[in-house]
Enzyme design. Sequence first.
Site, mmCIF file in Angstrom:
data_model
loop_
_atom_site.group_PDB
_atom_site.id
_atom_site.type_symbol
_atom_site.label_atom_id
_atom_site.label_comp_id
_atom_site.label_asym_id
_atom_site.label_seq_id
_atom_site.Cartn_x
_atom_site.Cartn_y
_atom_site.Cartn_z
ATOM 1 N N GLU A 210 0.864 -1.192 0.000
ATOM 2 C CA GLU A 210 0.000 0.000 0.000
ATOM 3 C C GLU A 210 0.886 1.223 0.000
ATOM 4 O O GLU A 210 1.710 1.389 0.894
ATOM 5 C CB GLU A 210 -0.892 0.009 1.249
ATOM 6 N N CYS B 94 -2.189 9.207 4.012
ATOM 7 C CA CYS B 94 -2.117 8.769 2.627
ATOM 8 C C CYS B 94 -3.383 9.191 1.887
ATOM 9 O O CYS B 94 -3.377 9.432 0.694
ATOM 10 C CB CYS B 94 -1.950 7.266 2.568
HETATM 11 P P1 NAD Z 1 8.350 5.003 4.041
HETATM 12 O O1 NAD Z 1 8.144 4.335 2.746
HETATM 13 O O2 NAD Z 1 9.468 5.956 4.161
HETATM 14 O O3 NAD Z 1 8.547 3.942 5.201
HETATM 15 C C1 NAD Z 1 7.657 2.882 5.404
HETATM 16 C C2 NAD Z 1 8.373 1.751 6.109
HETATM 17 O O4 NAD Z 1 9.303 1.197 5.208
HETATM 18 C C3 NAD Z 1 9.160 2.177 7.334
HETATM 19 O O5 NAD Z 1 8.987 1.196 8.340
HETATM 20 C C4 NAD Z 1 10.582 2.182 6.829
HETATM 21 O O6 NAD Z 1 11.522 1.960 7.856
HETATM 22 C C5 NAD Z 1 10.566 1.037 5.860
HETATM 23 N N1 NAD Z 1 11.615 1.068 4.838
HETATM 24 C C6 NAD Z 1 12.266 2.127 4.325
HETATM 25 N N2 NAD Z 1 13.129 1.730 3.381
HETATM 26 C C7 NAD Z 1 13.011 0.394 3.260
HETATM 27 C C8 NAD Z 1 13.611 -0.581 2.430
HETATM 28 N N3 NAD Z 1 14.505 -0.262 1.508
HETATM 29 N N4 NAD Z 1 13.237 -1.859 2.582
HETATM 30 C C9 NAD Z 1 12.311 -2.205 3.497
HETATM 31 N N5 NAD Z 1 11.723 -1.323 4.310
HETATM 32 C C10 NAD Z 1 12.050 -0.026 4.186
HETATM 33 O O7 NAD Z 1 6.966 5.692 4.402
HETATM 34 P P2 NAD Z 1 6.564 6.555 5.656
HETATM 35 O O8 NAD Z 1 7.217 7.886 5.564
HETATM 36 O O9 NAD Z 1 6.751 5.767 6.897
HETATM 37 O O10 NAD Z 1 4.995 6.706 5.423
HETATM 38 C C11 NAD Z 1 4.457 7.647 4.603
HETATM 39 C C12 NAD Z 1 4.067 7.049 3.274
HETATM 40 O O11 NAD Z 1 3.188 5.970 3.480
HETATM 41 C C13 NAD Z 1 3.312 8.012 2.392
HETATM 42 O O12 NAD Z 1 3.760 7.874 1.091
HETATM 43 C C14 NAD Z 1 1.866 7.545 2.522
HETATM 44 O O13 NAD Z 1 1.046 7.899 1.448
HETATM 45 C C15 NAD Z 1 2.046 6.087 2.643
HETATM 46 N N6 NAD Z 1 0.908 5.463 3.286
HETATM 47 C C16 NAD Z 1 0.063 4.710 2.513
HETATM 48 C C17 NAD Z 1 -1.051 4.141 3.095
HETATM 49 C C18 NAD Z 1 -2.011 3.321 2.275
HETATM 50 O O14 NAD Z 1 -2.860 2.641 2.852
HETATM 51 N N7 NAD Z 1 -1.937 3.342 0.970
HETATM 52 C C19 NAD Z 1 -1.288 4.303 4.451
HETATM 53 C C20 NAD Z 1 -0.401 5.059 5.200
HETATM 54 C C21 NAD Z 1 0.711 5.617 4.607
#
Ligand code: NAD
Length: 968
Positions: free
Chosen positions: A727, A761
Amino acid sequence: MEAAETPALFSKKGFYGALMEWAMRDERFKTQLFRFVDVLPTLTSSQEITRHLNEYLGEEQVQISAALRLGLKAASGASWLFGGGIKSQVTGMARQFMLGNDPKEIIEILLKLHKQDTAFTVDVLGEAVVSEPEADQYAQRYLDLLDLLGREVSKRQPPCKSNQGSRGPLPALNVSVKLSALYSQVHPTDPKTAVRHISQRLRPILRRAKELGAFVNFDMESYALKDLTLESFRTIFEESEFAEGPLCGLALQAYLRDSKADLHRMVDWARTQNRRITVRLVKGAYWDYETVMAHQRHWPVPVFAEKAQTDANFEKLSQFLLENDRVVDSAFGTHNVRSIANVLAHAERLGVNPRAFEFQMLYGMADSIKSAVLQIGCRLREYCPVGELLPGMAYLVRRLLENTSNEGFLANKYAKGAGREELLKNPLEIPAPPSVPAPAHAGHEFQNEPLTDFTITKERERMTQAITALRDDLGRRQPLLINNKAVTTAEWLPSLNPANQSEVVGYAAQASITQAEEALSAARAAQPKWARVAAHDRAEFLEKIATLMRRDKAGLCALEVLEAGKNWTEADADVAEAIDFCDFYAAVMRDLGQPKLTQKVAGETNSQHWLPRGVGVIIAPWNFPLAIVTGMTTAAVVAGNTVIVKPSDQTPIIGARLVSLCLEAGLPPGVVNLITGPGSTVGAHLVGHPRLDFIAFTGSKEVGLKIWESAGRTLPGQRDLKKVVCEMGGKNCIIVDSDADLDEAVVGCIASAFGYQGQKCSALSRLIVLEDNYDKFLNRLIAAADSLRVGPAELPGSIIGPVISRDAQQRILAIIETGKKEAKLAWQGSVPDNANACYVPPTIFADVPASSWLFREEIFGPVLAVTRAKDFDEALSLANDSDFALTGGCYSRSPENIALVKAEMVCGNLYINRGITGAVVERQPFGGFKMSGGGTKAGGREYLENFLVPRVITENCLRRGFAPAEES
Ligand code: NAD
């Protein structure tokens, strides 16, 4: 009264009568008619009026008899078919209930009432103020009205008969004030501030009223504002300046279950203050709204379910008021002859002078009852709304509903011809209608966790105490949890309060790759045994977690406030959603755990079963710090998988709290393991691991795409195709049509764009407004945004808080700077001057080109791009011009345009005429497609299937030609 003619309102002759008669006969016509009436004042061209008329009341939309159609045509002249005429017909209809805006006209009508011995109270129409300048304007209109009427009223001597009470003359000038219109930022968590702001705007009104010898009444609106209204009343009239005047009163609604307690409290207050106040007892005009909202929120319904209960309560409270005639003056607001007679009978019995109290009725209604009340020598006051038609539509629709309801006295008498016996029946003797059975549920028992009602003092206190208690316990080290054991690490990362970067919420262990491997081995080892635990037992674990979350609710909210910078209501909603995920997935798993017959065939059984996928990693974001990690974890676990939970680096303490609750609920070792540490190292390592079966990820597009790619690579020794539940972000859009209800659109767009600083999001980041409304809407939007309260999340009433981290702050500020080169900076708010906090001023860009970065990329902060569209088609194609497809919305009152967005707007969750955030588990399964995600819907029934593989089992039941009875 019996002999009086049927009032014009209920006469079947003429345009209005014909409409109302049909509305009473046909619910669909009534809905369509009232919706059309509601939108009509906003339509400016006859072309638009004709279009809407056809869309609502055209022959394909409603079936009305040819005779009525002809009748309507005749009644309104040929203009029924053309736009302009219908508008003046409806304006005429509205004018039956409201006085308009022209001072001369207002004075003339009030003079006429005076001549008829009828007193008045005036109310300025308009209920929704969306910004502080609008609240200022509203307060000013009261001052103007007081000035205008003060001059006129003083000329009239002697006072009208209805203003001659048993204790002497009463003020001829009487105004009714709606407090919600005096402050735009009323927030349930912070009534104190609301009372302060309301008082500021009330003082000049009360001062002027005092000078003019006028009476001021506080009207009662929705239940959510009831305690605030009572508190504002007591607070301001305890001020020494107003201790001696003006004369004042307030309305109480007998349909509220609380009304008896409130009335007693107000009478006690008047007694202790030694101040006579007037209580206007009414039945209440928002019954549908209160009932619907309470059901939606799973809150106790504040109103009586049956009209007869309200009528009976009105009678009881009337008696109480008359018994307290020495302390309070009573005004009985009713059109019901039985209620009136009941008041008179009690008064007689108690020896209360019939001129010691008054009856109040609405302007334009119940004329014959009014005459009867005057004839028997009672005092009568008419409630007269003044103002423009547009803000008066809500009032008009309430009157129309009342006149066409099945329960109103007037409608029963005049439209349905109910007899004396029926009309005057004792409400206590009216049997309750048979209860309607609840609609059959979709195969499982699940109820959403109610949000906390912060209008309740105890709930606010609980939250304040939880924040204080947490603050005393901050800064602890949070180890990894592997195989249900705490594991410490060489490195620890502080998790900081976004509102105060020197406050460490906790230190998160930073796992090494070796420790990530250990967690994976623990999960692998535990999985086969966990998979053999029966589905309903696994479900029970989830329900235990939900119970523990309920137990710790305030503490969890407090943690979100300090670690994620969520304000009280946002934090509460996140915790409620986490609880919902546990309970809902438990319910769904109970159902999935039962094999399902695929097809019935003799001699053979065919059934579908589900098997867990194995071991997965849960990679969560910080923005719904408990709900999302809980949803992904519990879905995977209840399906029989074991997991490694990797919360976000920004909210590791909340993520760890979830895992601790899982352990407290008794999950066996290795089922849920906690790994905190940098996503780019430990997260990436786990994602790429050959011994991993699935990844549940929610986060940014950038990281999501990397995970998608990495998981797609098959490594030596890998036995499974990795399943990725992915997501990602959004660039969500709302269209505001030219006929939209702008009061609602402003409020919905502001909440969607700036709620939690735009870090959802689902947040609104592209707003497309049709040209006709563009300037007007943008101005109101900016004024509303400018009125939002900015401050640390822990302060009740803060709407905008800091963004999640220093990095996020710097990134968003840089985007805003670049944005200034791409589009017009229309507005930027101010934020507290606090270098320790990560504030970003909320920002609105206007005239944003569709090609610009601002329009196309997710910013994930309080930045809104507004774009103009020349017509609805252009708006829709702009909305769909995006790589993302997460949420979308449209404010429109055109049935055809609504149908068009339903058919064509490209997004996973579409919201019509409401904000686009705040999806509720089961009700709005949530998730997008395109670059927003893989199309899985969190909180939906199918979500669990992502963590399962289907298996079909066929068994031949024939043995030597014999089949058991149940299988043949
Ligand atoms: P992010 O992608 O920076 O981080 C998400 C998670 O991924 C964190 O736990 C992070 O530590 C981990 N991560 C980072 N790099 C990684 C890698 N290379 N491999 C594996 N894991 C890794 O996102 P964020 O800043 O935590 O959240 C905000 C984003 O999430 C926004 O883009 C938002 O739109 C999205 N979001 C989407 C939904 C949905 O349901 N579609 C819901 C909430 C948030």
